[in-house]
Design a protein around this motif. Sequence first.
Motif, mmCIF file in Angstrom:
data_model
loop_
_atom_site.group_PDB
_atom_site.id
_atom_site.type_symbol
_atom_site.label_atom_id
_atom_site.label_comp_id
_atom_site.label_asym_id
_atom_site.label_seq_id
_atom_site.Cartn_x
_atom_site.Cartn_y
_atom_site.Cartn_z
ATOM 1 N N SER A 26 0.804 -1.222 0.000
ATOM 2 C CA SER A 26 0.000 0.000 0.000
ATOM 3 C C SER A 26 0.839 1.275 0.000
ATOM 4 C CB SER A 26 -0.928 0.006 1.226
ATOM 5 O OG SER A 26 -0.168 -0.037 2.423
ATOM 6 N N ASP A 27 2.029 1.214 0.575
ATOM 7 C CA ASP A 27 2.795 2.452 0.766
ATOM 8 C C ASP A 27 3.841 2.621 -0.338
ATOM 9 O OD1 ASP A 27 4.458 4.549 1.725
ATOM 10 O OD2 ASP A 27 3.727 4.144 3.765
ATOM 11 N N SER A 28 3.700 3.661 -1.108
ATOM 12 C CA SER A 28 4.623 3.903 -2.210
ATOM 13 C C SER A 28 6.047 4.198 -1.734
ATOM 14 C CB SER A 28 4.121 5.058 -3.082
ATOM 15 O OG SER A 28 3.924 6.207 -2.304
ATOM 16 N N ILE A 50 14.269 -7.980 -3.966
ATOM 17 C CA ILE A 50 14.371 -7.005 -5.039
ATOM 18 C C ILE A 50 14.226 -5.614 -4.452
ATOM 19 C CG2 ILE A 50 11.887 -7.052 -5.617
ATOM 20 C CD1 ILE A 50 12.784 -6.901 -8.598
ATOM 21 N N ARG A 51 14.974 -4.690 -4.999
ATOM 22 C CA ARG A 51 14.892 -3.299 -4.550
ATOM 23 C C ARG A 51 14.153 -2.487 -5.591
ATOM 24 N NH1 ARG A 51 17.954 -3.111 0.035
ATOM 25 N NH2 ARG A 51 19.299 -4.941 0.272
ATOM 26 N N SER A 52 13.677 -1.327 -5.183
ATOM 27 C CA SER A 52 12.722 -0.589 -6.010
ATOM 28 C C SER A 52 13.317 -0.010 -7.281
ATOM 29 C CB SER A 52 12.068 0.529 -5.199
ATOM 30 O OG SER A 52 13.051 1.401 -4.690
ATOM 31 N N ALA A 70 1.961 -0.047 -10.137
ATOM 32 C CA ALA A 70 0.791 -0.773 -9.653
ATOM 33 C C ALA A 70 0.960 -1.223 -8.210
ATOM 34 C CB ALA A 70 0.517 -1.983 -10.552
ATOM 35 N N LYS A 71 2.138 -1.066 -7.668
ATOM 36 C CA LYS A 71 2.473 -1.490 -6.304
ATOM 37 C C LYS A 71 2.212 -2.973 -6.107
ATOM 38 C CE LYS A 71 0.364 2.131 -4.355
ATOM 39 N NZ LYS A 71 -0.142 3.091 -3.365
ATOM 40 N N HIS A 72 2.744 -3.770 -7.002
ATOM 41 C CA HIS A 72 2.669 -5.198 -6.772
ATOM 42 C C HIS A 72 3.958 -5.886 -7.231
ATOM 43 C CE1 HIS A 72 1.766 -6.422 -10.928
ATOM 44 N NE2 HIS A 72 0.778 -5.565 -10.957
ATOM 45 N N PHE A 73 4.211 -7.010 -6.613
ATOM 46 C CA PHE A 73 5.389 -7.798 -6.939
ATOM 47 C C PHE A 73 5.028 -9.284 -6.857
ATOM 48 C CE2 PHE A 73 6.852 -8.614 -2.442
ATOM 49 C CZ PHE A 73 5.998 -7.733 -1.799
ATOM 50 N N SER A 74 5.740 -10.079 -7.618
ATOM 51 C CA SER A 74 5.377 -11.489 -7.752
ATOM 52 C C SER A 74 6.605 -12.382 -7.675
ATOM 53 C CB SER A 74 4.677 -11.743 -9.096
ATOM 54 O OG SER A 74 3.495 -10.976 -9.202
ATOM 55 N N MET A 94 9.567 -0.195 4.289
ATOM 56 C CA MET A 94 9.456 1.220 3.948
ATOM 57 C C MET A 94 10.800 1.911 4.071
ATOM 58 S SD MET A 94 5.920 2.366 5.761
ATOM 59 C CE MET A 94 6.527 4.031 5.889
ATOM 60 N N ASN A 95 10.998 2.932 3.282
ATOM 61 C CA ASN A 95 12.222 3.698 3.321
ATOM 62 C C ASN A 95 12.141 4.690 4.476
ATOM 63 O OD1 ASN A 95 14.665 4.851 2.698
ATOM 64 N ND2 ASN A 95 13.829 6.166 1.097
ATOM 65 N N SER A 96 12.142 4.118 5.692
ATOM 66 C CA SER A 96 11.952 4.945 6.881
ATOM 67 C C SER A 96 13.198 4.997 7.745
ATOM 68 C CB SER A 96 10.799 4.380 7.704
ATOM 69 O OG SER A 96 11.137 3.076 8.138
ATOM 70 N N GLY A 97 14.209 4.236 7.353
ATOM 71 C CA GLY A 97 15.411 4.143 8.183
ATOM 72 C C GLY A 97 15.311 3.038 9.221
ATOM 73 N N TYR A 98 14.163 2.378 9.313
ATOM 74 C CA TYR A 98 13.987 1.293 10.267
ATOM 75 C C TYR A 98 13.944 -0.046 9.534
ATOM 76 C CZ TYR A 98 12.346 5.149 13.199
ATOM 77 O OH TYR A 98 12.241 6.316 13.886
ATOM 78 N N SER A 99 14.386 -1.089 10.244
ATOM 79 C CA SER A 99 14.364 -2.435 9.658
ATOM 80 C C SER A 99 13.059 -3.119 9.992
ATOM 81 C CB SER A 99 15.523 -3.262 10.212
ATOM 82 O OG SER A 99 16.742 -2.694 9.871
ATOM 83 N N THR A 100 11.962 -2.542 9.589
ATOM 84 C CA THR A 100 10.648 -3.092 9.946
ATOM 85 C C THR A 100 9.980 -3.666 8.715
ATOM 86 O OG1 THR A 100 10.426 -1.411 11.646
ATOM 87 C CG2 THR A 100 8.429 -2.586 11.008
ATOM 88 N N LEU A 101 9.979 -4.985 8.627
ATOM 89 C CA LEU A 101 9.326 -5.654 7.511
ATOM 90 C C LEU A 101 7.841 -5.850 7.803
ATOM 91 C CD1 LEU A 101 11.944 -8.448 6.701
ATOM 92 C CD2 LEU A 101 11.354 -6.509 5.243
#
Lengths: 113, 113
Positions: A26-28, A50-52, A70-74, A94-101
């Motif tokens: 959901s989060d771009s 994979i990285r963006s 489309a914000k999807h990956f397979s 997220m590119n937030s600086g945190y390692s939160t999957l």
Amino acid sequence: GENVEQHPSTLSVQEGDSAVIKCTYSDSASNYFPWYKQELGKGPQLIIDIRSNVGEKKDQRIAVTLNKTAKHFSLHITETQPEDSAVYFCAALMNSGYSTLTFGKGTMLLVSP
Amino acid sequence: KAGVTQTPRYLIKTRGQQVTLSCSPISGHRSVSWYQQTPGQGLQFLFEYFSETQRNKGNFPGRFSGRQFSNSRSEMNVSTLELGDSALYLCASNPQGATDTQYFGPGTRLTVL
């Protein structure tokens, strides 16, 4: 926050067939997308990521594709083998600086001989 | 390199007790994240520690706490256990955090009776 949806929840294939598992996020701002394989009684094992800034990545029989628009990956597994049977999880970071999957709910893949 | 190790692997407790789980990251890794895995909720982020500081926290009650030592080893504690705390608790480590690849341990299976 991020939300990751994963489909299908179960997938049965014959040995030698291909398997495809799809995830949407959901989060771009998410920019890193790993896939994990979890066998019974074990922790998740990274199989590919994979990285963006990349649209596709391949490692032998496993490939991942990413569509940022489309914000999807397979996850694509070719020439499936019985030992591929496991639960597969997609995740987004997220590119937030945190390692939160943030994980999808998982797909149980069953490969019949 | 040795992988992520978690102790104990299995634990049975009764409601109201407290429990401490331990995680030793891969040598050289400074970031440790904890996740709770249940059949209903899947993999959910608990918290992340980096250089002995909690860097991020998930949406769990204050009964769940953790810490990290100077050698990067981490512990998590759950006080006043509830039946719903029964889960597989997974620890993951990565070198620095953020978008580094996370490697999971085998988990600690906690059963609350």
